[in-house]
Design an enzyme around this catalytic site. Structure first.
Site, short mmCIF file in Angstrom:
data_model
loop_
_atom_site.label_atom_id
_atom_site.label_comp_id
_atom_site.label_asym_id
_atom_site.label_seq_id
_atom_site.Cartn_x
_atom_site.Cartn_y
_atom_site.Cartn_z
N HIS A 24 0.85 -1.18 0.00
CA HIS A 24 0.00 0.00 0.00
C HIS A 24 0.89 1.24 0.00
O HIS A 24 2.12 1.14 0.08
CB HIS A 24 -0.94 0.01 1.22
CG HIS A 24 -0.20 0.13 2.52
ND1 HIS A 24 0.42 -0.94 3.14
CD2 HIS A 24 0.04 1.20 3.33
CE1 HIS A 24 1.00 -0.54 4.26
NE2 HIS A 24 0.80 0.74 4.39
N ASP B 265 1.34 5.07 1.92
CA ASP B 265 0.97 5.89 3.07
C ASP B 265 1.14 7.35 2.71
O ASP B 265 2.26 7.82 2.44
CB ASP B 265 1.85 5.56 4.28
CG ASP B 265 1.57 4.17 4.85
OD1 ASP B 265 0.41 3.93 5.25
OD2 ASP B 265 2.50 3.34 4.88
N LYS C 27 24.01 22.59 -20.59
CA LYS C 27 24.75 23.40 -19.63
C LYS C 27 23.73 23.89 -18.58
O LYS C 27 22.74 24.52 -18.92
CB LYS C 27 25.42 24.59 -20.31
CG LYS C 27 26.21 25.47 -19.35
CD LYS C 27 26.80 26.66 -20.07
CE LYS C 27 27.60 27.53 -19.10
NZ LYS C 27 26.74 28.12 -18.05
N ASP D 247 22.20 25.90 -15.34
CA ASP D 247 22.28 27.21 -14.70
C ASP D 247 22.09 27.01 -13.20
O ASP D 247 21.05 27.35 -12.63
CB ASP D 247 21.20 28.12 -15.28
CG ASP D 247 21.39 29.57 -14.85
OD1 ASP D 247 22.49 29.91 -14.39
OD2 ASP D 247 20.43 30.35 -14.98
#
Length: 504
Positions: free
Chosen positions: A56, A58, A263, A265
């Site tokens: 399950h 949570d 690239k 930032d």
């Protein structure tokens, strides 16, 4: 039924009563005094996938000084048509926000538990306490996987007597429904749980977490098969030498011998892990471990005991682009309260583009393309720590993307190259920028007027050979928060003006 902060201490008593701190790694926080009613309007959340007696999820939402918890047998969904049963369980301590482990057999809730998602939380129509009392919680999640508006609604059956058995085996638990509200983040028909099964901390699935040692053994076997050599974990150059430096020219935009990355930032950070000890440092060598506690926690959870990563810590703007300016509160924060506030306001991720050491193996002499393969096998999630994607040969296609999306540019890297520490430039990594840029040194500030009296402009200089030459000042585009953050940061830096050459 659980109440607000005024009841959080007693509710945590239910949590403690089911667990033995000597037999489980789950967190145990000290009892906090009750200070009356509070109003929780924002906080953090976590969703755990839990392979207990029954699988399950949570869902845990911050309410006062604890986490309101619901067991959701079928897991959360981004489809507004799905109404998921959510069984109300005991409150959990806030330390559970960063919890991930295998709860040992014989303990309550025994089984593997991964942090499937986490992030920021805002209650919309009422406070958490009021919504809980009324039987409806309306909230906004800003996570790695769950985003947008959700609601938890107490069912008629739940109002009468509870009456469902929780996935932990407890009878007569209160029954709620978890629903996704229609908005831009909704995805009708999308199977989110199948599409994104991995932890946002370790990158492991819940099944892999239970077999962590097997995952580790496969990674080390791969490193050894590639010819990596053994290395002392604290070998000085590995731990503290400057990271590899990019040249500014000398790479083709398209070649089968090169690979290409975006690239970023952000801020360059090297992460070093030895057991549970994780250290982060900027490119300058300055330690920044305390500034990014969520990155430290995620690196610590990776399935190897020794590790060195190279990458950038980034935050994203509303278009999903890395934005350096938004990071100012993160690297300016010094006090614990400021760091916690900056963490809440500026979520970050660590995008790694290289791995220097893995489980006692030195990888620096391996070809970059081999190191990339190991990095991808290690970092498989989409959470706090991720492997930066790359493409081979088609740098021109990536450059075109940068142009259309207004991104920084690309970095070209020779696929067969080893890792070479700075400050020397090898030429095997080359920046190919979209627009012309210059690097400047902040040498001081000037006063402004009115609301900007604290900081009018930054005084900038740049290097001409060995000389540091004054170039002018800049102050446009700074908002109030940036001015305050930069003002604090500049107050801690040594004065450089005496070493600067002023040229008319």
């Amino acid at each position: 039924m659980a109440g607000g902060d005024g009841k959080s201490a007693s509710e945590l008593g239910r949590y403690r009563g089911k667990r033995d701190p000597g037999r489980t790694t789950e967190p145990f926080e000290p009892e906090r005094p009750v200070r009356g009613e509070t109003e929780t309007r924002a906080g953090r959340f976590v969703v755990h996938q839990h392979a207990a007696s029954r699988m399950h999820w949570d869902v845990r939402l911050q309410i006062g000084a604890s986490l309101l918890s619901f067991a959701v047998p079928k897991g959360p969904s981004l489809d507004p048509a799905d109404k998921r049963l959510a069984v109300h369980t005991e409150n959990h301590p806030l330390a559970y926000l960063d919890f991930e482990d295998v709860i040992p057999p014989g303990n309550y809730g025994a089984g593997a538990m991964i942090a499937w998602d986490t992030g920021g939380l805002r209650y919309l129509e009422t406070t958490a306490e009021e919504g809980l009392t009324k039987g409806k919680l309306d909230f906004w999640l800003s996570g790695f996987k769950l985003n947008g508006r959700f609601a938890l609604i107490l069912t008629t059956k739940g109002k009468q007597k509870g009456g469902v058995t929780s996935p932990h085996g407890e009878p007569q638990q209160q029954e709620w429904l978890l629903v996704k509200k229609p908005d831009a983040h909704a995805k009708p028909g999308h199977d989110l749980l199948a599409a994104q099964p991995r932890s946002v901390l370790s990158g492991l699935t819940v099944e892999e977490l239970a077999k962590r040692e097997e995952v580790r053994a496969r990674l080390l076997a791969s490193a050894e098969a590639l010819g990596a050599t053994r290395v002392a974990v604290d070998e000085p150059r590995l731990v503290s030498a400057p990271p590899m430096v990019c040249a500014l020219e000398g790479a083709p935009e398209r070649s089968a011998d090169w690979l290409y990355e975006l690239k970023l930032d952000g801020v360059r950070v090297v992460a070093h892990k030895q057991g549970d000890n994780v250290r982060l440092r900027y490119r300058s060598g300055l330690a920044c471990t305390s500034n990014y506690p969520e990155i430290v926690r995620a690196v610590r959870s990776l399935p190897v005991e020794e590790l060195t990563l190279d990458g950038e810590i980034v935050t994203f703007d509303e278009r999903g682009r890395p934005h350096f300016g938004m990071l100012a509160p993160r690297f300016a924060a010094r006090k614990a309260a400021d760091i916690a506030r900056a963490r809440a306001e500026v979520p970050v991720a660590y995008l790694c583009f290289d791995v220097l050491a893995l489980g006692g193996f030195d990888l620096r002499e391996l070809p970059l393309i081999a190191r990339k393969g190991l990095l991808g096998a290690l970092l498989r999630g989409s959470g706090y720590v991720r492997a930066l994607d790359h493409i081979v040969e088609r740098g021109d296609a990536l450059a075109a993307l940068c142009e259309s999306e207004e991104l920084e540019g690309i970095v070209a890297k020779r696929a067969a190259s080893p890792y070479r520490h700075g400050p020397e430039v090898s030429g095997n990594w080359v920046k190919l920028k979209r627009a012309r840029e210059e690097e400047f040194v902040v040498i001081g500030k000037s006063e402004g007027k009115g609301a900007r009296k604290e900081l009018g402009a930054l005084l900038l200089a740049s290097y001409a050979g060995e000389r540091l030459v004054y170039r002018g000042k800049v102050g446009s585009g700074l908002d109030g928060a940036s001015i305050s953050a930069l003002g604090r940061l500049l107050g801690e830096l040594p004065a450089l003006a005496g070493d600067v050459e002023f040229i008319p």
